[in-house]
Scaffold this motif. Structure first.
Motif, PDB file in Angstrom:
ATOM      1  N   ASN A  20     -17.017   9.211  -8.527  1.00  0.00           N
ATOM      2  CA  ASN A  20     -18.384   8.923  -8.079  1.00  0.00           C
ATOM      3  C   ASN A  20     -18.397   8.178  -6.739  1.00  0.00           C
ATOM      4  O   ASN A  20     -19.090   7.180  -6.557  1.00  0.00           O
ATOM      5  N   THR A  21     -17.570   8.668  -5.817  1.00  0.00           N
ATOM      6  CA  THR A  21     -17.524   8.102  -4.465  1.00  0.00           C
ATOM      7  C   THR A  21     -17.596   9.245  -3.459  1.00  0.00           C
ATOM      8  O   THR A  21     -17.565  10.416  -3.832  1.00  0.00           O
ATOM      9  N   SER A  22     -17.648   8.874  -2.202  1.00  0.00           N
ATOM     10  CA  SER A  22     -17.669   9.895  -1.159  1.00  0.00           C
ATOM     11  C   SER A  22     -16.244  10.341  -0.831  1.00  0.00           C
ATOM     12  O   SER A  22     -15.265   9.647  -1.145  1.00  0.00           O
ATOM     13  N   ILE A  23     -16.141  11.479  -0.195  1.00  0.00           N
ATOM     14  CA  ILE A  23     -14.834  11.980   0.239  1.00  0.00           C
ATOM     15  C   ILE A  23     -14.224  10.993   1.234  1.00  0.00           C
ATOM     16  O   ILE A  23     -13.029  10.688   1.174  1.00  0.00           O
ATOM     17  N   ASN A  24     -15.051  10.472   2.112  1.00  0.00           N
ATOM     18  CA  ASN A  24     -14.584   9.501   3.103  1.00  0.00           C
ATOM     19  C   ASN A  24     -13.989   8.269   2.418  1.00  0.00           C
ATOM     20  O   ASN A  24     -12.926   7.782   2.814  1.00  0.00           O
ATOM     21  N   ASP A  25     -14.680   7.750   1.376  1.00  0.00           N
ATOM     22  CA  ASP A  25     -14.152   6.593   0.648  1.00  0.00           C
ATOM     23  C   ASP A  25     -12.816   6.913  -0.005  1.00  0.00           C
ATOM     24  O   ASP A  25     -11.914   6.083  -0.036  1.00  0.00           O
ATOM     25  N   GLN A  26     -12.676   8.117  -0.526  1.00  0.00           N
ATOM     26  CA  GLN A  26     -11.419   8.513  -1.155  1.00  0.00           C
ATOM     27  C   GLN A  26     -10.294   8.597  -0.132  1.00  0.00           C
ATOM     28  O   GLN A  26      -9.179   8.165  -0.385  1.00  0.00           O
ATOM     29  N   ILE A  27     -10.601   9.135   1.019  1.00  0.00           N
ATOM     30  CA  ILE A  27      -9.594   9.233   2.083  1.00  0.00           C
ATOM     31  C   ILE A  27      -9.125   7.838   2.486  1.00  0.00           C
ATOM     32  O   ILE A  27      -7.922   7.580   2.603  1.00  0.00           O
ATOM     33  N   ILE A  28     -10.069   6.920   2.658  1.00  0.00           N
ATOM     34  CA  ILE A  28      -9.726   5.547   3.046  1.00  0.00           C
ATOM     35  C   ILE A  28      -8.875   4.882   1.969  1.00  0.00           C
ATOM     36  O   ILE A  28      -7.862   4.242   2.260  1.00  0.00           O
ATOM     37  N   THR A  29      -9.259   5.046   0.711  1.00  0.00           N
ATOM     38  CA  THR A  29      -8.503   4.454  -0.397  1.00  0.00           C
ATOM     39  C   THR A  29      -7.079   4.989  -0.440  1.00  0.00           C
ATOM     40  O   THR A  29      -6.110   4.226  -0.563  1.00  0.00           O
ATOM     41  N   ILE A  30      -6.946   6.291  -0.326  1.00  0.00           N
ATOM     42  CA  ILE A  30      -5.618   6.911  -0.366  1.00  0.00           C
ATOM     43  C   ILE A  30      -4.764   6.456   0.819  1.00  0.00           C
ATOM     44  O   ILE A  30      -3.581   6.148   0.666  1.00  0.00           O
ATOM     45  N   LEU A  31      -5.358   6.395   2.000  1.00  0.00           N
ATOM     46  CA  LEU A  31      -4.610   5.949   3.180  1.00  0.00           C
ATOM     47  C   LEU A  31      -4.177   4.490   3.050  1.00  0.00           C
ATOM     48  O   LEU A  31      -3.048   4.134   3.414  1.00  0.00           O
ATOM     49  N   LYS A  32      -5.049   3.630   2.535  1.00  0.00           N
ATOM     50  CA  LYS A  32      -4.697   2.218   2.344  1.00  0.00           C
ATOM     51  C   LYS A  32      -3.526   2.080   1.379  1.00  0.00           C
ATOM     52  O   LYS A  32      -2.591   1.322   1.624  1.00  0.00           O
ATOM     53  N   LYS A  33      -3.590   2.811   0.247  1.00  0.00           N
ATOM     54  CA  LYS A  33      -2.502   2.745  -0.731  1.00  0.00           C
ATOM     55  C   LYS A  33      -1.202   3.261  -0.126  1.00  0.00           C
ATOM     56  O   LYS A  33      -0.137   2.672  -0.318  1.00  0.00           O
ATOM     57  N   GLY A  34      -1.286   4.368   0.591  1.00  0.00           N
ATOM     58  CA  GLY A  34      -0.093   4.936   1.217  1.00  0.00           C
ATOM     59  C   GLY A  34       0.507   4.008   2.248  1.00  0.00           C
ATOM     60  O   GLY A  34       1.727   3.827   2.312  1.00  0.00           O
ATOM     61  N   LEU A  35      -0.342   3.396   3.060  1.00  0.00           N
ATOM     62  CA  LEU A  35       0.128   2.474   4.085  1.00  0.00           C
ATOM     63  C   LEU A  35       0.771   1.246   3.456  1.00  0.00           C
ATOM     64  O   LEU A  35       1.841   0.804   3.890  1.00  0.00           O
ATOM     65  N   ALA A  36       0.145   0.699   2.415  1.00  0.00           N
ATOM     66  CA  ALA A  36       0.705  -0.470   1.732  1.00  0.00           C
ATOM     67  C   ALA A  36       2.071  -0.141   1.151  1.00  0.00           C
ATOM     68  O   ALA A  36       3.012  -0.934   1.248  1.00  0.00           O
ATOM     69  N   THR A  37       2.214   1.045   0.574  1.00  0.00           N
ATOM     70  CA  THR A  37       3.495   1.467   0.009  1.00  0.00           C
ATOM     71  C   THR A  37       4.550   1.586   1.098  1.00  0.00           C
ATOM     72  O   THR A  37       5.679   1.118   0.944  1.00  0.00           O
TER      73      THR A  37
END
Length: 83
Positions: A20-37
C-alpha cells in the motif's frame, strides 16, 4: 518515468500495491536497504584487512630521517616548545 525493464517495473508495482505504497517509495526503500548492506559489507571488509595492514606495517623497514639529512622530529618539537 523510469527506464526500467518491464518485468522489474511490474515487480515494483506489485510490491507497492501489496504494501500500500507508491512505486517511488518502494524504490527508495529498496535502494536504502541495498546501500546500507553494501556499506556494512565494506566496513566488514575494512575490519578484516586491519590485521593484514598491521602485519605489513610491522614488516616495513624503519627509516631514520637523519639518513636523508632531515632533522629528528623530537628535536623539532623541542625547538617549537622552547619558543
Amino acid at each position: 518515468m523510469l527506464d526500467l525493464p518491464d518485468d522489474l517495473y511490474t515487480g515494483l508495482e506489485q510490491l507497492a500495491k501489496a504494501k500500500n505504497t507508491s512505486i517511488n517509495d518502494q524504490i527508495i526503500t529498496i535502494l536504502k536497504k541495498g546501500l546500507a548492506t553494501e556499506l556494512q559489507q565494506t566496513e566488514e571488509q575494512r575490519r578484516q584487512n586491519v590485521p593484514k595492514l598491521l602485519e605489513e606495517l610491522r614488516k616495513r623497514h624503519r627509516v631514520n630521517p637523519s639518513d636523508f639529512g632531515l632533522p629528528d622530529s623530537t628535536e623539532l618539537i623541542r625547538e617549537d616548545r622552547n619558543r
